[in-house]
Design a protein around this motif. Structure first.
Motif, PDB file in Angstrom:
ATOM      1  N   UNK A   1      45.423  38.365  46.571  1.00  0.00           N
ATOM      2  CA  UNK A   1      44.776  37.300  47.342  1.00  0.00           C
ATOM      3  C   UNK A   1      45.306  37.284  48.769  1.00  0.00           C
ATOM      4  N   UNK A   2      46.605  37.549  48.899  1.00  0.00           N
ATOM      5  CA  UNK A   2      47.226  37.559  50.230  1.00  0.00           C
ATOM      6  C   UNK A   2      46.785  38.755  51.059  1.00  0.00           C
ATOM      7  N   UNK A   3      46.742  39.934  50.431  1.00  0.00           N
ATOM      8  CA  UNK A   3      46.393  41.164  51.142  1.00  0.00           C
ATOM      9  C   UNK A   3      45.514  42.031  50.240  1.00  0.00           C
ATOM     10  N   UNK A   4      44.222  41.701  50.162  1.00  0.00           N
ATOM     11  CA  UNK A   4      43.343  42.379  49.205  1.00  0.00           C
ATOM     12  C   UNK A   4      43.105  43.862  49.485  1.00  0.00           C
ATOM     13  N   UNK A   5      43.356  44.312  50.688  1.00  0.00           N
ATOM     14  CA  UNK A   5      43.096  45.714  51.002  1.00  0.00           C
ATOM     15  C   UNK A   5      44.318  46.612  50.790  1.00  0.00           C
TER      16      UNK A   5
ATOM     17  N   UNK B   1      38.519  47.330  46.338  1.00  0.00           N
ATOM     18  CA  UNK B   1      39.535  47.390  45.292  1.00  0.00           C
ATOM     19  C   UNK B   1      39.253  46.338  44.208  1.00  0.00           C
ATOM     20  N   UNK B   2      38.806  45.176  44.630  1.00  0.00           N
ATOM     21  CA  UNK B   2      38.465  44.138  43.659  1.00  0.00           C
ATOM     22  C   UNK B   2      37.225  44.543  42.866  1.00  0.00           C
ATOM     23  N   UNK B   3      36.260  45.160  43.526  1.00  0.00           N
ATOM     24  CA  UNK B   3      35.054  45.610  42.834  1.00  0.00           C
ATOM     25  C   UNK B   3      35.366  46.716  41.833  1.00  0.00           C
ATOM     26  N   UNK B   4      36.186  47.667  42.244  1.00  0.00           N
ATOM     27  CA  UNK B   4      36.571  48.756  41.344  1.00  0.00           C
ATOM     28  C   UNK B   4      37.282  48.200  40.114  1.00  0.00           C
ATOM     29  N   UNK B   5      38.196  47.263  40.339  1.00  0.00           N
ATOM     30  CA  UNK B   5      38.947  46.709  39.224  1.00  0.00           C
ATOM     31  C   UNK B   5      38.044  45.878  38.310  1.00  0.00           C
ATOM     32  N   UNK B   6      37.112  45.148  38.896  1.00  0.00           N
ATOM     33  CA  UNK B   6      36.208  44.347  38.076  1.00  0.00           C
ATOM     34  C   UNK B   6      35.340  45.253  37.203  1.00  0.00           C
ATOM     35  N   UNK B   7      34.833  46.334  37.765  1.00  0.00           N
ATOM     36  CA  UNK B   7      34.044  47.276  36.972  1.00  0.00           C
ATOM     37  C   UNK B   7      34.898  47.904  35.874  1.00  0.00           C
ATOM     38  N   UNK B   8      36.128  48.216  36.216  1.00  0.00           N
ATOM     39  CA  UNK B   8      37.076  48.800  35.255  1.00  0.00           C
ATOM     40  C   UNK B   8      37.302  47.840  34.082  1.00  0.00           C
ATOM     41  N   UNK B   9      37.469  46.569  34.372  1.00  0.00           N
ATOM     42  CA  UNK B   9      37.710  45.579  33.317  1.00  0.00           C
ATOM     43  C   UNK B   9      36.455  45.373  32.469  1.00  0.00           C
ATOM     44  N   UNK B  10      35.296  45.326  33.107  1.00  0.00           N
ATOM     45  CA  UNK B  10      34.062  45.199  32.328  1.00  0.00           C
ATOM     46  C   UNK B  10      33.923  46.369  31.345  1.00  0.00           C
TER      47      UNK B  10
ATOM     48  N   UNK C   1      39.187  35.772  37.786  1.00  0.00           N
ATOM     49  CA  UNK C   1      40.073  35.822  38.951  1.00  0.00           C
ATOM     50  C   UNK C   1      39.506  36.746  40.023  1.00  0.00           C
ATOM     51  N   UNK C   2      38.966  37.868  39.590  1.00  0.00           N
ATOM     52  CA  UNK C   2      38.414  38.826  40.547  1.00  0.00           C
ATOM     53  C   UNK C   2      37.122  38.302  41.164  1.00  0.00           C
ATOM     54  N   UNK C   3      36.312  37.628  40.383  1.00  0.00           N
ATOM     55  CA  UNK C   3      35.092  37.034  40.955  1.00  0.00           C
ATOM     56  C   UNK C   3      35.453  35.971  41.998  1.00  0.00           C
ATOM     57  N   UNK C   4      36.506  35.202  41.717  1.00  0.00           N
ATOM     58  CA  UNK C   4      36.962  34.200  42.690  1.00  0.00           C
ATOM     59  C   UNK C   4      37.396  34.875  43.991  1.00  0.00           C
ATOM     60  N   UNK C   5      38.119  35.994  43.858  1.00  0.00           N
ATOM     61  CA  UNK C   5      38.555  36.725  45.052  1.00  0.00           C
ATOM     62  C   UNK C   5      37.353  37.268  45.822  1.00  0.00           C
ATOM     63  N   UNK C   6      36.365  37.781  45.098  1.00  0.00           N
ATOM     64  CA  UNK C   6      35.200  38.382  45.756  1.00  0.00           C
ATOM     65  C   UNK C   6      34.325  37.338  46.442  1.00  0.00           C
ATOM     66  N   UNK C   7      34.454  36.088  46.092  1.00  0.00           N
ATOM     67  CA  UNK C   7      33.752  35.041  46.831  1.00  0.00           C
ATOM     68  C   UNK C   7      34.307  34.911  48.250  1.00  0.00           C
TER      69      UNK C   7
END
Length: 274
Positions: A157-161, A209-218, A196-202
């Protein structure tokens, strides 16, 4: 005399090294340690200097406790200068084991390093090595993993990149999937991470990185679900990878390979739920 024969049997390991049945005379050992310390100050990534230093320490006579405490202090100095010096991290891991440093103490050390700079791949890697050896992890791995996932969440959340925490995130998810627990418990944890990742992507709509991880978890969630729910999870993952193809062209081939894997998995039923 350079060497003195110990009472150990010939070829027996002393201090974790082969051939440790021989001890270096104290003055010789001290001189070699000074020499390698100076060499490493000039070239901190010198393979020969690190190997020779370990060779000397393995054959050290006298007060080994003080010597290895000093060795850990020296490692800290070198890691202050270059926090990603994997030669030093490897050496410190060995020295800590010989010195009897506990996994809990090693974990605290990695936390100190991350507090200085959380973009520290080496500290995260060391943390991944230490985590399974914690007494708390053996007693309740899910609780420990939940704490570590919270740590990662605060960093992303602090440094998403920043990539380092995302790498550790993937390690934690793999560990979660390997824990001996009911699938329902794992599904609850994975769904929590999805949210948590959807909240970050908002907030960070194009954070790859958040998108890759979300797809990975799905994708992994699909492996724990019933057939209908698994199909829906794979569809969500495919949608995300399709988005990534558009926003991250440099890694297009990787995302397309994940799409092909999802397509191949379509129609395969997951394991029956308990």
């Amino acid at each position: 005399m350079l060497f003195a024969r110990t009472t150990a049997a010939a070829g027996e390991t002393e201090g974790g090294g082969a051939g440790g049945a021989w001890e270096l005379a104290a003055d010789v050992a001290a001189g070699e340690l000074r020499l390698t310390a100076e060499a490493l100050r000039r070239q901190p990534k010198s393979y020969p200097a690190w190997h020779h230093r370990r060779w000397v320490l393995e054959r050290l006579a006298g007060d080994r406790e003080t010597a290895f405490a000093e060795e850990l202090r020296l490692c800290a100095v070198f890691l202050d200068a270059d926090e990603r010096n994997f030669h030093c991290w490897n050496h410190r891991r060995w020295a800590a084991a010989v010195a009897g440093v506990t996994p809990e103490e090693n974990l605290a050390y990695t936390q100190d390093r991350l507090d200085v700079n959380f973009s520290n791949y080496s500290a995260f890697h060391e943390r991944s090595q230490v985590l399974p050896r914690l007494e708390a992890y053996r007693e309740d791995p899910l609780a420990v993993l939940a704490e570590e996932l919270m740590l990662v969440q605060n960093i992303t959340v602090t440094e998403p990149e920043d990539q380092s925490a995302w790498w550790y995130y993937r390690f934690l998810l793999a560990a979660l999937l390997q824990v001996e627990a009911e699938d329902g418990v794992k599904l609850t944890a994975l769904r929590g991470e999805q949210q948590n990742l959807r909240d970050l992507l908002e907030l960070e709509t194009d954070c790859k990185w958040a998108l890759v991880m979300l797809a990975h978890i799905h994708t992994h969630t699909a492996g724990l679900e019933n057939a209908e729910a698994a199909t829906a999870e794979r569809a969500r993952a495919a949608e995300i990878y399709g988005t990534l193809v558009d926003i991250d062209a440099d890694h297009k081939l990787f995302y397309e390979s994940r799409l092909r894997a999802l397509e191949a998995a379509r129609g395969r039923s997951p394991q029956p739920q308990p």
